[in-house]
Design a protein around this motif. Structure first.
Motif, PDB file in Angstrom:
ATOM      1  N   VAL A 141       0.870  -1.258   0.179  1.00  0.00           N
ATOM      2  CA  VAL A 141      -0.136   0.038   0.097  1.00  0.00           C
ATOM      3  C   VAL A 141       0.982   1.260   0.029  1.00  0.00           C
ATOM      4  O   VAL A 141       1.620   1.648   0.894  1.00  0.00           O
ATOM      5  CB  VAL A 141      -0.930  -0.059   1.226  1.00  0.00           C
ATOM      6  CG1 VAL A 141      -1.806   1.201   1.072  1.00  0.00           C
ATOM      7  CG2 VAL A 141      -1.758  -1.179   1.308  1.00  0.00           C
ATOM      8  N   TYR A 142       0.596   2.146  -0.930  1.00  0.00           N
ATOM      9  CA  TYR A 142       1.459   3.607  -0.909  1.00  0.00           C
ATOM     10  C   TYR A 142       0.600   4.336  -0.293  1.00  0.00           C
ATOM     11  O   TYR A 142      -0.665   4.538  -0.552  1.00  0.00           O
ATOM     12  CB  TYR A 142       1.567   3.777  -2.594  1.00  0.00           C
ATOM     13  CG  TYR A 142       1.829   5.272  -2.909  1.00  0.00           C
ATOM     14  CD1 TYR A 142       2.699   5.858  -2.195  1.00  0.00           C
ATOM     15  CD2 TYR A 142       1.102   6.001  -4.007  1.00  0.00           C
ATOM     16  CE1 TYR A 142       3.069   7.285  -2.488  1.00  0.00           C
ATOM     17  CE2 TYR A 142       1.496   7.105  -4.216  1.00  0.00           C
ATOM     18  CZ  TYR A 142       2.262   8.031  -3.419  1.00  0.00           C
ATOM     19  OH  TYR A 142       2.367   9.294  -3.758  1.00  0.00           O
ATOM     20  N   LYS A 143       1.290   4.917   0.698  1.00  0.00           N
ATOM     21  CA  LYS A 143       0.432   6.063   1.514  1.00  0.00           C
ATOM     22  C   LYS A 143       0.527   7.074   0.849  1.00  0.00           C
ATOM     23  O   LYS A 143       1.485   8.055   0.619  1.00  0.00           O
ATOM     24  CB  LYS A 143       1.376   6.068   2.790  1.00  0.00           C
ATOM     25  CG  LYS A 143       0.546   7.027   3.784  1.00  0.00           C
ATOM     26  CD  LYS A 143       1.036   7.109   5.030  1.00  0.00           C
ATOM     27  CE  LYS A 143       0.361   6.704   6.282  1.00  0.00           C
ATOM     28  NZ  LYS A 143       0.831   6.467   7.505  1.00  0.00           N
ATOM     29  N   ARG A 144      -0.771   7.726   0.166  1.00  0.00           N
ATOM     30  CA  ARG A 144      -0.682   8.943  -0.712  1.00  0.00           C
ATOM     31  C   ARG A 144      -1.494   9.884  -0.033  1.00  0.00           C
ATOM     32  O   ARG A 144      -1.120  11.137  -0.061  1.00  0.00           O
ATOM     33  CB  ARG A 144      -1.560   8.686  -1.978  1.00  0.00           C
ATOM     34  CG  ARG A 144      -2.010   9.556  -2.984  1.00  0.00           C
ATOM     35  CD  ARG A 144      -0.719  10.440  -3.591  1.00  0.00           C
ATOM     36  NE  ARG A 144      -0.801  11.589  -4.024  1.00  0.00           N
ATOM     37  CZ  ARG A 144      -0.582  12.583  -3.597  1.00  0.00           C
ATOM     38  NH1 ARG A 144      -0.040  12.973  -2.205  1.00  0.00           N
ATOM     39  NH2 ARG A 144      -0.843  13.762  -4.394  1.00  0.00           N
ATOM     40  N   SER A 145      -2.552   9.791   0.763  1.00  0.00           N
ATOM     41  CA  SER A 145      -3.379  10.776   1.364  1.00  0.00           C
ATOM     42  C   SER A 145      -3.168  10.672   2.795  1.00  0.00           C
ATOM     43  O   SER A 145      -3.688  11.783   3.621  1.00  0.00           O
ATOM     44  CB  SER A 145      -5.062  10.664   0.927  1.00  0.00           C
ATOM     45  OG  SER A 145      -5.289   9.523   1.502  1.00  0.00           O
ATOM     46  N   GLY A 146      -2.842   9.581   3.280  1.00  0.00           N
ATOM     47  CA  GLY A 146      -2.895   9.574   4.879  1.00  0.00           C
ATOM     48  C   GLY A 146      -4.254   9.212   5.337  1.00  0.00           C
ATOM     49  O   GLY A 146      -4.246   9.217   6.648  1.00  0.00           O
TER      50      GLY A 146
END
Ligand code: WTA
Length: 659
Positions: free
Chosen positions: A226-231
């Motif tokens: 999982v890429y943390k993009r928005s938090g």
């Protein structure tokens, strides 16, 4: 009734390449183009063999070029081995371009992050090492469900580095579509993000993955990275879910690329298709990469200082070939954009071209037509308000570009200086097939001009016989080419039936109708399913649509047929105006005017019987007009078909008035 199509529109404007476009071009002048075509004609295998040796770095050189013994399951360079990621990244580190910018990423909110080839290479290696640490390697399959980002491209490259076959699923697709693809492809790994940001709003992605994996067959996926993009808060499965940044942090910057056979499947990409279950189009490693790289160099005429921007999403083939692979292999600097063309306003594209000094801009007719409409509505977003002097080349892909939209693009975006490469191709073709070469081909607005060197395109009737210029028929490709589709994943029969019908002599059938004019230029007339049959004449809708768009008030148009007792079919035109949608007497008057206009532009045969006005057309998520739904509306019936692939599901309600 004949199987060929009548052509009715005449377009005689010609734009030869300027001196600036010819000088220093990869293919300068028509003589150079013809020389390449002749070389391919004389000795097709020799031609492709030469290009493959010159343009790719091999781990094990090939000795055979083409194997036709199991046609249409062709193989190319079969005994050779290479690594795609090595050809896209490592080669530039060694040729002095390590510090060249690979990607300029602009986020939805305008934040910009640039990454050099050296740093991109390091990220790809860390992700690949992370995948290895989780037990993944050659022969595995991964689903990539990520927003437009450096991470999406790095992840695709990391898969390629290990020989993991990827299947990218567009972030706008639902958990149902995602589930279908995960199961069909047999993925054991999924990449996703917590959310994506588009038009100022976060749109969750991870929940769709969780839902998809809870469905039947979803348990084959062992890990979700999982890429943390928005938090944003996300549900977490400790045994299954891994944060990308945590995984990467523990890894080295060096990952030896894994040599794979030429035919190793680099990716599988599902095409939405107008009917039936989506087809998993399977592409090879070497043949695909060769053409992705060559067409980036020929058609976009890659030059050292270029800033290239393809506005497609990596969820589509355009984003594979001309963002993730070909343009990187060609060593270009490119803009990658997270957001949408209309946020914060419809000037976003032009503002970004100005900010990043984009020199080659590649977009879709649907975007151009909607920005024409927007520029009319709010003049501040007109491209003329921006400094677009960095541009030297424009491109179009995805649908026929109507001549008037072409002219607008040419004059207002390109300021009358930049050639437009109208590139016809498909998910299945891997890269451009019919397209101009900017330093060579005289352009005609609305025509994708000629076949690229090595491509033996043709137009045939239903018996596979050539049709003379000036008449339309099936667009085919007569000989195999390295980047062609290798199979429909898991369904060889569907592959043969869909693309190689026996009556067409083994030619690849594109599913589009096209004609060649008296100068040999190709004109796409629409999908074969969308042909209209009026009083014994078979017409492609594109020409009528182009005539409508040529009217000064019209932004966009789609035509379909509805059954008619006397004429066989009657033409129904769905028209979107640049200004407000008219009603009542005003709509009636305009409908009359448009009918007369079409009659004078292309002839009375093409006159629409019904005209319906609306604010926008039903489109797929990749921006293609869904004419099959309009046919249902045209017949006055309720739409009961699945509209889940529609970008804008409510769109059909607006066409109630018939004028
Ligand atoms: C259409 C997109 C006219 C065509 C790369 C084709 C075009 C289908 C053009 C493939 C063009 C694409 N002019 N029509 N320049 N480019 N098309 O698989 O009908 O998403 O068969 O690949 O788009 O769409 P696909």
């Amino acid at each position: 009734m004949s199987s060929t199509i009548d052509s009715i529109l005449v377009e005689d404007r010609v734009f030869p390449p300027s001196r600036a476009a010819v000088e220093g071009a990869a293919v300068p002048g028509m003589a150079s183009y013809k020389a390449l075509c002749d070389e391919a004609e004389r000795d097709p295998e020799g031609f492709w063999g030469r290009l493959a040796s010159e343009h790719l770095r091999w781990r094990k050189p090939f000795t055979r070029i083409l194997d036709e013994s199991r046609a249409p399951f062709y193989t190319w360079f079969e005994d050779g081995e290479l690594n795609v990621s090595e050809n896209c990244l490592d080669v530039h580190l060694e040729n002095g371009n390590a510090d060249k910018t690979a990607i300029i990423f602009e986020a939805d909110d305008g934040t910009v992050e640039s990454i050099s080839y050296r740093r991109l290479h390091a990220r790809v290696c860390r992700i690949a090492n992370g995948m290895k640490s989780l037990g993944y390697g050659k022969g595995d399959r991964a689903i990539i469900y990520l927003p437009m980002s450096i991470e999406a491209i790095a992840t695709m490259q990391a898969c390629a580095r290990l020989g993991v076959t990827h299947s990218v699923v567009f972030g706008g697709f639902s958990s149902r579509s995602l589930h279908q693809r995960i199961v069909d492809v047999g993925a054991t790994l999924v990449f996703t993000a917590d959310a994506q940001l588009r038009g100022g709003r976060p749109i969750a992605l991870k929940p769709a993955v969780d839902e998809a994996l809870a469905g039947e067959g979803g348990e084959i996926v062992r890990k979700v990275i999982v890429y943390k993009r928005s938090g944003a808060d996300v549900a977490w499965d400790d045994g299954r879910d891994v944060w990308l940044h945590e995984l990467e942090a523990a890894q080295s910057d060096i990952c030896e690329p894994v040599a794979v056979e030429s035919e190793h499947p680099l990716f599988i990409l599902y095409t939405s298709g107008s009917t039936g279950k989506p087809k998993g189009v399977q592409h090879s490693s070497a043949g695909y990469l060769l053409w992705a790289s060559l067409t980036s160099q020929w058609v976009f005429d890659a030059r050292p200082g270029d800033v290239f921007w393809c506005t497609a999403d990596v969820g589509w083939v355009t984003g594979h070939t001309y963002i993730a692979y070909g343009t990187l292999a060609a060593g270009m600097t490119q803009v990658v954009f997270e957001g949408v063309p209309t946020y914060p306003d419809a000037g976003r594209f032009w503002e970004m071209i100005q900010r990043h000094k984009v020199s080659v801009f590649y977009t879709a007719p649907t975007a151009i037509r909607s920005l024409i409409k927007a520029a009319q509505a709010s003049p501040d977003t007109h491209p003329r308000r921006y400094d677009l002097s960095s541009l030297r080349l424009l491109g179009s892909v995805g649908e026929p570009i109507n001549p008037e939209a072409w002219i607008w693009y040419y004059n207002n975006v390109g300021n009358g200086r930049c050639p437009i490469v109208d590139t016809w191709w498909q998910t299945e073709t891997g890269g451009h097939i019919l397209a101009p070469l900017p330093g060579a081909t005289p352009l005609k607005p609305g025509s994708c001009t000629f076949a690229l060197p090595g491509i033996s395109a043709g137009i045939v009737n239903e018996a596979g016989e050539d049709i003379p210029n000036g008449r339309g028929g099936y667009l085919v490709i007569k000989r195999p080419w390295p980047a062609m589709i290798r199979n429909v994943w898991g369904d060889s029969k569907r592959f043969k039936d869909s693309y190689f019908p026996p009556e067409l002599k083994g030619y690849y059938m594109a599913g589009d109708n096209a004609q060649r004019d008296s100068d040999g230029y190709y004109w796409i007339m629409g999908r074969t399913d969308d042909v209209l049959s009026i009083s014994g004449h078979r017409l492609g809708g594109t020409e009528i649509e182009s005539a409508l768009v040529a009217h000064e008030l019209v932004a966009e148009a789609a035509v379909v047929g509805r059954p008619d007792a006397t004429t066989g079919e009657a033409i129904v035109a769905f028209v979107i105006l640049k200004g407000r949608t008219p009603e009542g007497p005003q709509a009636e008057a305009l409908a009359r005017e448009l009918r007369d206009w079409v009659a004078s532009e292309v002839g009375p045969i093409a006159k629409p019987r019904d005209i319906r006005f609306g604010n926008n057309l039903p489109k797929t998520r990749s921006g293609k007009i869904l004419r099959r739904l309009l046919r249902v509306v045209a017949e006055g019936q309720e739409v009961t078909q699945d509209v889940s692939t529609l970008e804008n599901p409510d769109v059909l309600k607006q066409f109630s008035g018939v004028y």
